[in-house]
Scaffold this motif. Sequence first.
Motif, PDB file in Angstrom:
ATOM      1  N   THR A 252      -8.405  -0.197   1.923  1.00 42.12           N
ATOM      2  CA  THR A 252      -8.100  -1.620   1.795  1.00 42.12           C
ATOM      3  C   THR A 252      -6.599  -1.811   1.643  1.00 42.12           C
ATOM      4  O   THR A 252      -5.934  -1.091   0.893  1.00 42.12           O
ATOM      5  CB  THR A 252      -8.806  -2.208   0.564  1.00 42.12           C
ATOM      6  OG1 THR A 252     -10.216  -2.038   0.721  1.00 42.12           O
ATOM      7  CG2 THR A 252      -8.497  -3.683   0.401  1.00 42.12           C
ATOM      8  N   GLU A 254      -3.727  -3.424  -0.039  1.00 42.87           N
ATOM      9  CA  GLU A 254      -3.601  -4.080  -1.336  1.00 42.87           C
ATOM     10  C   GLU A 254      -2.318  -4.903  -1.417  1.00 42.87           C
ATOM     11  O   GLU A 254      -1.296  -4.548  -0.838  1.00 42.87           O
ATOM     12  CB  GLU A 254      -3.608  -3.038  -2.455  1.00 42.87           C
ATOM     13  CG  GLU A 254      -4.945  -2.323  -2.614  1.00 42.87           C
ATOM     14  CD  GLU A 254      -4.934  -1.337  -3.765  1.00 42.87           C
ATOM     15  OE1 GLU A 254      -3.864  -1.182  -4.406  1.00 42.87           O
ATOM     16  OE2 GLU A 254      -5.987  -0.723  -4.035  1.00 42.87           O
ATOM     17  N   ASP A 292     -11.247 -13.639  -1.828  1.00 37.21           N
ATOM     18  CA  ASP A 292     -12.488 -13.820  -2.579  1.00 37.21           C
ATOM     19  C   ASP A 292     -12.630 -15.306  -2.933  1.00 37.21           C
ATOM     20  O   ASP A 292     -11.905 -16.149  -2.400  1.00 37.21           O
ATOM     21  CB  ASP A 292     -12.497 -12.927  -3.827  1.00 37.21           C
ATOM     22  CG  ASP A 292     -11.298 -13.177  -4.727  1.00 37.21           C
ATOM     23  OD1 ASP A 292     -10.827 -14.328  -4.794  1.00 37.21           O
ATOM     24  OD2 ASP A 292     -10.831 -12.223  -5.380  1.00 37.21           O
ATOM     25  N   ASN A 345     -15.763  -9.396  -5.326  1.00 38.38           N
ATOM     26  CA  ASN A 345     -14.407  -9.863  -5.025  1.00 38.38           C
ATOM     27  C   ASN A 345     -13.565  -8.759  -4.398  1.00 38.38           C
ATOM     28  O   ASN A 345     -12.786  -9.011  -3.473  1.00 38.38           O
ATOM     29  CB  ASN A 345     -13.728 -10.361  -6.303  1.00 38.38           C
ATOM     30  CG  ASN A 345     -14.267 -11.700  -6.769  1.00 38.38           C
ATOM     31  OD1 ASN A 345     -14.925 -12.408  -5.996  1.00 38.38           O
ATOM     32  ND2 ASN A 345     -14.005 -12.053  -8.004  1.00 38.38           N
ATOM     33  N   ALA A 346     -13.732  -7.530  -4.884  1.00 35.04           N
ATOM     34  CA  ALA A 346     -12.943  -6.421  -4.353  1.00 35.04           C
ATOM     35  C   ALA A 346     -13.257  -6.151  -2.886  1.00 35.04           C
ATOM     36  O   ALA A 346     -12.380  -5.779  -2.107  1.00 35.04           O
ATOM     37  CB  ALA A 346     -13.189  -5.167  -5.183  1.00 35.04           C
ATOM     38  N   ARG A 349     -11.970  -9.409  -0.653  1.00 36.57           N
ATOM     39  CA  ARG A 349     -10.518  -9.577  -0.615  1.00 36.57           C
ATOM     40  C   ARG A 349      -9.955  -8.480   0.279  1.00 36.57           C
ATOM     41  O   ARG A 349      -9.780  -7.341  -0.140  1.00 36.57           O
ATOM     42  CB  ARG A 349     -10.005  -9.469  -2.055  1.00 36.57           C
ATOM     43  CG  ARG A 349      -8.583  -9.861  -2.273  1.00 36.57           C
ATOM     44  CD  ARG A 349      -8.273  -9.917  -3.769  1.00 36.57           C
ATOM     45  NE  ARG A 349      -8.647  -8.699  -4.460  1.00 36.57           N
ATOM     46  CZ  ARG A 349      -9.506  -8.649  -5.472  1.00 36.57           C
ATOM     47  NH1 ARG A 349     -10.128  -9.717  -5.898  1.00 36.57           N
ATOM     48  NH2 ARG A 349      -9.761  -7.492  -6.071  1.00 36.57           N
ATOM     49  N   ARG A 350      -9.650  -8.818   1.522  1.00 37.85           N
ATOM     50  CA  ARG A 350      -9.337  -7.763   2.484  1.00 37.85           C
ATOM     51  C   ARG A 350      -8.503  -8.295   3.659  1.00 37.85           C
ATOM     52  O   ARG A 350      -8.435  -9.504   3.894  1.00 37.85           O
ATOM     53  CB  ARG A 350     -10.630  -7.179   3.059  1.00 37.85           C
ATOM     54  CG  ARG A 350     -11.408  -8.169   3.909  1.00 37.85           C
ATOM     55  CD  ARG A 350     -12.850  -7.766   4.076  1.00 37.85           C
ATOM     56  NE  ARG A 350     -13.546  -8.583   5.096  1.00 37.85           N
ATOM     57  CZ  ARG A 350     -14.061  -9.791   4.833  1.00 37.85           C
ATOM     58  NH1 ARG A 350     -13.953 -10.336   3.635  1.00 37.85           N
ATOM     59  NH2 ARG A 350     -14.679 -10.467   5.796  1.00 37.85           N
TER      60      ARG A 350
END
Length: 357
Positions: A252, A254, A292, A345-346, A349-350
Amino acid sequence: MARTTNTSGVHWEVRKRNPLIPIGVAVVGLAALVFAFEIPHRHSVEDNLTDRTKVALTNAGIDADVSFVGRDGTVKVGSADEKDKARDLTLGVEGVRVVDVQAPPKVETPEVQPRQPLSVKLLVDGGKVTLTGTVPAEGDRAKIADAVKAAFGAENVQDELTVDAQRTSDDTDLAGLGGVAAALGKDTKAGVVDLTDRVITLTGSVASQDVKDKAEAAAKTAAKSGTVRNELVVGQAAAPEQVQTQLVALPTVEFENDSATLTAQGRAVVENAASILRANPAIRVSIEGHTDLTGTAAHNQTLSENRARTVLDTLVSLGIAPDRLSSRGFGESRPKVQGSDAAANAVNRRVEFIVQQ
């Protein structure tokens, strides 16, 4: 009471009878008769309703305790799932006035999530290896990471593997995946070793047929009873679908919290993407940002657009031609999984790299 005297001088007293006494005696007598009649009659009604209700419930496959006081029933069933049906059946019995159906509280059975197969990807790019995916246990993660570090050096391995006990194990030799990466060698650009559900797929471009054959042999050893798909190409750019597989294998991207600024890890991932694109100069990519559900929809839309644009600008700064790239944001409108907890959410969120055909 009245006093009376006759002509002979004799007197006597006459008591006047209370007119209510006969009425009271009659009422008491009538009540006694009604009571004597009603008790056996009521019991007869209760027994009749109990018997007929039990028959109706039994015929419907419901085992219940039934009792009546007059025409008011109490029905005890063994399952909350039978409660509504038992009520309807009892009220359908002729003569029943009301019914109280009792059942043990319904126990909610936790939903059992289906177990997912382990999924591991090794991106081999110019002597550096990035590990992504999910394995069932920490020991599995260590087997892969240690084998790759032994082949390429710990400083050249980026370990992004996660552990999830809901993943299933198989008989793949996980340490053997390090041997597959080693067979690809330090000169391979954007090669991917993808293990998903007992299938090892090799994609990317290698320098020679010998490298391709060695990588396939190492993969077959690691796969044991699994399957190997060798889609490596020799001396030429990979097919678009292969490049897409390589880009999906990246960790991912970040960013700083609520920002379009890349973290150090995020920039490293974008550099890996740049290596893949340099190895495949004909490939065009759309960079798509997603957020997210935290924050407003309008804010998330802007944030996703800015993050996608940051990735595009970084790729350009790394030597990728601008006309090969486009960017857009979707905000929170396209979640990958449902939910708003930390885990969901993790995932949502991308930034995604989508190869344009």
